[in-house]
Design an enzyme around this catalytic site. Structure first.
Site, PDB file in Angstrom:
ATOM      1  N   SER A 190      17.346  72.391  58.638  1.00 56.84           N
ATOM      2  CA  SER A 190      18.729  72.804  58.919  1.00 56.84           C
ATOM      3  C   SER A 190      18.983  74.238  58.473  1.00 56.84           C
ATOM      4  O   SER A 190      18.333  74.742  57.559  1.00 56.84           O
ATOM      5  CB  SER A 190      19.710  71.894  58.176  1.00 56.84           C
ATOM      6  OG  SER A 190      19.586  70.568  58.605  1.00 56.84           O
ATOM      7  N   GLN A 212      11.822  70.298  52.744  1.00 58.83           N
ATOM      8  CA  GLN A 212      12.053  70.417  54.183  1.00 58.83           C
ATOM      9  C   GLN A 212      12.964  71.594  54.514  1.00 58.83           C
ATOM     10  O   GLN A 212      14.083  71.676  53.996  1.00 58.83           O
ATOM     11  CB  GLN A 212      12.690  69.129  54.705  1.00 58.83           C
ATOM     12  CG  GLN A 212      12.810  69.085  56.214  1.00 58.83           C
ATOM     13  CD  GLN A 212      13.532  67.842  56.690  1.00 58.83           C
ATOM     14  OE1 GLN A 212      14.730  67.701  56.524  1.00 58.83           O
ATOM     15  NE2 GLN A 212      12.796  66.922  57.273  1.00 58.83           N
ATOM     16  N   GLY A 213      12.506  72.482  55.350  1.00 59.12           N
ATOM     17  CA  GLY A 213      13.314  73.620  55.803  1.00 59.12           C
ATOM     18  C   GLY A 213      13.623  73.497  57.277  1.00 59.12           C
ATOM     19  O   GLY A 213      12.996  74.162  58.116  1.00 59.12           O
ATOM     20  N   SER A 272      16.219  69.590  49.777  1.00 61.89           N
ATOM     21  CA  SER A 272      16.062  68.866  48.510  1.00 61.89           C
ATOM     22  C   SER A 272      14.743  69.244  47.853  1.00 61.89           C
ATOM     23  O   SER A 272      13.755  69.487  48.541  1.00 61.89           O
ATOM     24  CB  SER A 272      16.063  67.354  48.757  1.00 61.89           C
ATOM     25  OG  SER A 272      17.268  66.981  49.360  1.00 61.89           O
ATOM     26  N   GLU A 304      11.544  59.002  59.986  1.00 59.55           N
ATOM     27  CA  GLU A 304      12.698  58.926  59.102  1.00 59.55           C
ATOM     28  C   GLU A 304      13.594  57.750  59.475  1.00 59.55           C
ATOM     29  O   GLU A 304      14.227  57.139  58.628  1.00 59.55           O
ATOM     30  CB  GLU A 304      13.489  60.230  59.190  1.00 59.55           C
ATOM     31  CG  GLU A 304      14.674  60.265  58.270  1.00 59.55           C
ATOM     32  CD  GLU A 304      15.338  61.635  58.229  1.00 59.55           C
ATOM     33  OE1 GLU A 304      16.124  61.848  57.326  1.00 59.55           O
ATOM     34  OE2 GLU A 304      15.073  62.474  59.104  1.00 59.55           O
TER      35      GLU A 304
END
Lengths: 377, 299
Positions: A124, A121-122, A156, A239
């Site tokens: 933040s 995941q990109g 991550s 989420e």
């Protein structure tokens, strides 16, 4: 109000339990936390086993109650966590399922379910954390490609991912929520540099990702250009749904183990500590009931998780920290020994009130969206 | 799994809300005016009896509604919300045992821990009140006596008390939010300030956690679940009332604001059964019994 399960749900549980009892002993040895390729292979292997047994899409198509049972039983049986499959199964996958074209769904979803591809995941950025919509990673159109430059953080599994769900700014002049697009970026593209970040627990659980004129095909955009914020909110609501079911089950087990250890080492005779453990029992029992309440609510409303997830996350993240603080009280001086059980867990529990929306942001959400208090600063 | 209110349960709650909302709103302040010796409005007590507050768990052949703990909990949550005074839990538990309790003809008090609520107004006191000495009660709506020998506390009394606390917790959260929305300082509603907004959010979180615990305990009837409900509902009510008072600022510290009535009632209920030590010890012992784990497996 009813806490019993239907015959069908009981049957699902029994079948799953039987299957877990059969396959878990056949799993390979768990790789060490630093062995990223090993972790990737292990997590994908587990997903492949779920796929072959017909459990792969339990996060997507199953009813909320079925999902609850799945997460409860796999945790109790000691099955592997979702691990490297997390973003694919719980973030990017559901987003593509909800917002992607038929071609995009066909391209990206089956490999996630089969355990062939890993997503990261990109979202933040160093200057866009709680204020995610302030993100500055830019994407310019150049023919059939976007050219992307910027940097992402807290990613991550970046080292071993095939794809990155990426939020980029495609219109710098629009209001900040309206100039964002959602892209699927191949991690093999030129111009990507991954720098592991070491957490306070000592391990490299996530990374910074630097993007220098990375080319991403326009066809990899999910949703309309500049509509990425809305597309992202779909992901975030997933989420906050049943994300912590397995963890609550695990916390209840740890709490029981703490009591046994306290009795063994004599700390149980301290009424203050003993009653604190009693309070934590109340806490995690209630969190389990709240999970069942939220799942039942989602079931009644067609499977969409509500803002109830924020209420849950606020309390759970705090309770988890209290649990491991109590563990430190049980351990006494050993709580400073990294070799002892629970000491690393205590360190990693510190992230819970920060990750996936800090407690302060969650309180804003609860106050504004549930209680109707005015937005403010 | 359908861990949500049924349509019948929602309807029951609406009826109770309607009846006690209309009858008690003015009554509470009339009662406060009688401080320090408030009286029970016998007409209202009979109205509660007619509504089924005391008899609802009795079988229909005995004049009850044949309902269970979940319905009782919903009713007592509403009673707590509306700050309804009187020995409600004691009279409910006496229904079917003490003549007239079920219908609201008889007011029944009970020694609970080392305290008796509403002794002077009660027609019957269980198991008795020998050596009772009056306190100058901190709660203007609950006269109190001390008794030398602590009484036994029924788990159902603990559960219904938790339900009342849940009602209080929900009510003070609403009051805090109402005030935060309307009170303006620095040119804006104070609920726009995060320091205030977060107090309200934390209050709601405590309510929702306590609600899940109280409702689940009503469904299972399990003593450990009841202990958990009690601990969490006490916290939600007392902390919620404290934060509500804080959000109200100076007005919250006055006699004419209703906030203190909720806080004081929550304090009184939190002392029932001698406080929550016993519940915490039960919850601790349960960890070693391993019952928590097996229970979780079953449900």
């Amino acid at each position: 109000m009813d806490l019993s399960y239907t015959a069908q749900e009981d049957e699902f549980r029994a079948r799953l339990r039987e299957w877990l009892g059969k396959v878990l002993p056949t799993l390979p040895v768990k790789p060490s936390p630093d062995d990223w390729p090993g972790r990737r292979a292990y997590d994908l292997g587990w997903q492949r086993m779920l796929y072959d047994a017909g459990y792969a899409d339990v996060h997507w198509d199953a009813s909320p109650t079925t999902r609850l049972i799945f997460l409860e039983e796999t945790e109790k049986a000691g099955a592997p966590y979702v691990g490297a499959n997390f973003v694919g199964l719980l973030h990017a996958g559901p987003t593509i399922a909800a917002e992607g074209t038929p071609e995009q769904r066909e391209r990206w979803l089956p490999p996630v379910l089969r355990g062939d591809e890993v997503w990261c995941q990109g979202f933040s950025e160093p200057d866009a954390g709680s204020d995610l919509a302030a993100l500055r990673t830019r994407a310019w159109r150049d023919g059939d490609d976007y050219v992307v430059t910027g940097s992402k953080i807290w990613t991550s599994h970046a080292e071993v991912a095939d794809w990155c769900e990426l939020l980029v700014r495609t219109d710098a002049d629009a209001p900040k929520h309206r100039g964002i697009s959602w892209l699927a970026m191949p991690m093999s593209a030129a111009g990507i540099t991954v720098r592991p970040l070491r957490t306070l627990a000592g391990s490299a659980e996530f990374a910074e990702v630097f993007l220098d004129e990375v080319r991403v095909p326009v066809g990899n955009r999910v949703g309309d250009e500049n509509d990425g914020w809305r597309v992202t909110m779909v992901t975030l609501s997933f989420e906050r749904g049943t994300a912590f079911v397995g963890e609550v089950v695990a916390c209840r087990r740890v709490l029981g183990e703490l009591a046994v250890e306290a009795r063994r080492n004599g700390r149980w005779d301290d009424p203050v500590l003993r009653r604190q453990l009693g309070r934590l029992n109340a806490e995690f029992r209630a969190l389990w009931r709240l999970t069942q309440w939220n799942v039942s609510e989602a079931e009644a409303s067609g499977g969409v998780p509500g803002v109830g997830g924020s209420v849950f996350k606020l309390r759970y993240s705090h309770a988890r920290q209290e649990l491991y603080d109590a563990a430190a009280d049980v351990l006494g001086p050993d709580s400073l020994d990294l070799e002892r059980a629970w000491v690393l867990d205590r360190l990693s529990s510190l992230s819970y009130t920060i990750a996936a929306g800090t407690s302060q942001i969650q309180q804003n959400i609860v106050a504004e969206r549930i209680l109707g208090l005015p937005k403010g600063r | 799994m359908r861990f949500q209110l049924t349509d019948e349960q929602k309807a029951l709650r609406a009826v109770v809300r309607d009846v006690i909302g209309r009858s008690s709103a003015a009554g509470v302040w009339g009662l406060v005016a009688q401080f320090p010796a408030p009286l029970i409005d016998r007409g209202f007590w009979r109205a509660l009896g007619e509504l089924g507050v005391f008899s609802l768990r009795l079988p229909e052949v005995d004049g009850g509604a044949g309902l269970g703990l979940p319905e009782a909990v919903l009713v007592f949550e509403e009673l707590g919300w509306a700050l309804v005074p009187g020995p409600l839990v004691a009279t409910h538990l006496a229904a079917g045992v003490v003549p007239g309790a079920a219908t609201g003809e008889t007011v029944v008090a009970a020694a609970d821990g080392s305290l008796v609520e509403w002794l002077d107004e009660a027609d019957v006191v269980l198991p008795g009140a020998e050596g009772a000495v009056a306190l100058r009660s901190v709660d203007p709506l609950t006269p109190l006596h001390r008794v030398p020998a602590p009484g036994r506390t029924d788990p159902v009394a603990v559960l219904l008390t938790a339900a009342e606390q849940l009602g209080t917790a929900a009510r003070v959260c609403e009051l805090a939010v109402q005030h935060a929305r309307t009170r303006e300082q620095f040119g804006q509603a104070i609920g726009g300030f995060q320091a205030v907004k977060h107090l309200c959010a934390q209050s709601l979180v405590r309510v929702e956690v306590a609600r899940a615990a109280v409702y689940a305990a009503a469904v299972t009837g399990d003593v450990v679940d009841i202990a958990a409900a009690r601990v969490l509902a006490d916290e939600a009510a007392v902390r919620g009332a404290r934060d509500c008072l804080q959000v109200h600022g100076g007005m919250g510290f006055t006699w004419e604001s209703e906030v203190h009535l909720h806080l004081k009632r929550a304090w009184v209920r939190a002392r029932r059964g001698g406080g929550n030590t016993e519940s915490e010890e039960l919850l601790a012992a349960d960890l070693l019994a391993g019952v928590a784990w097996r229970g979780a497996c079953l449900r």
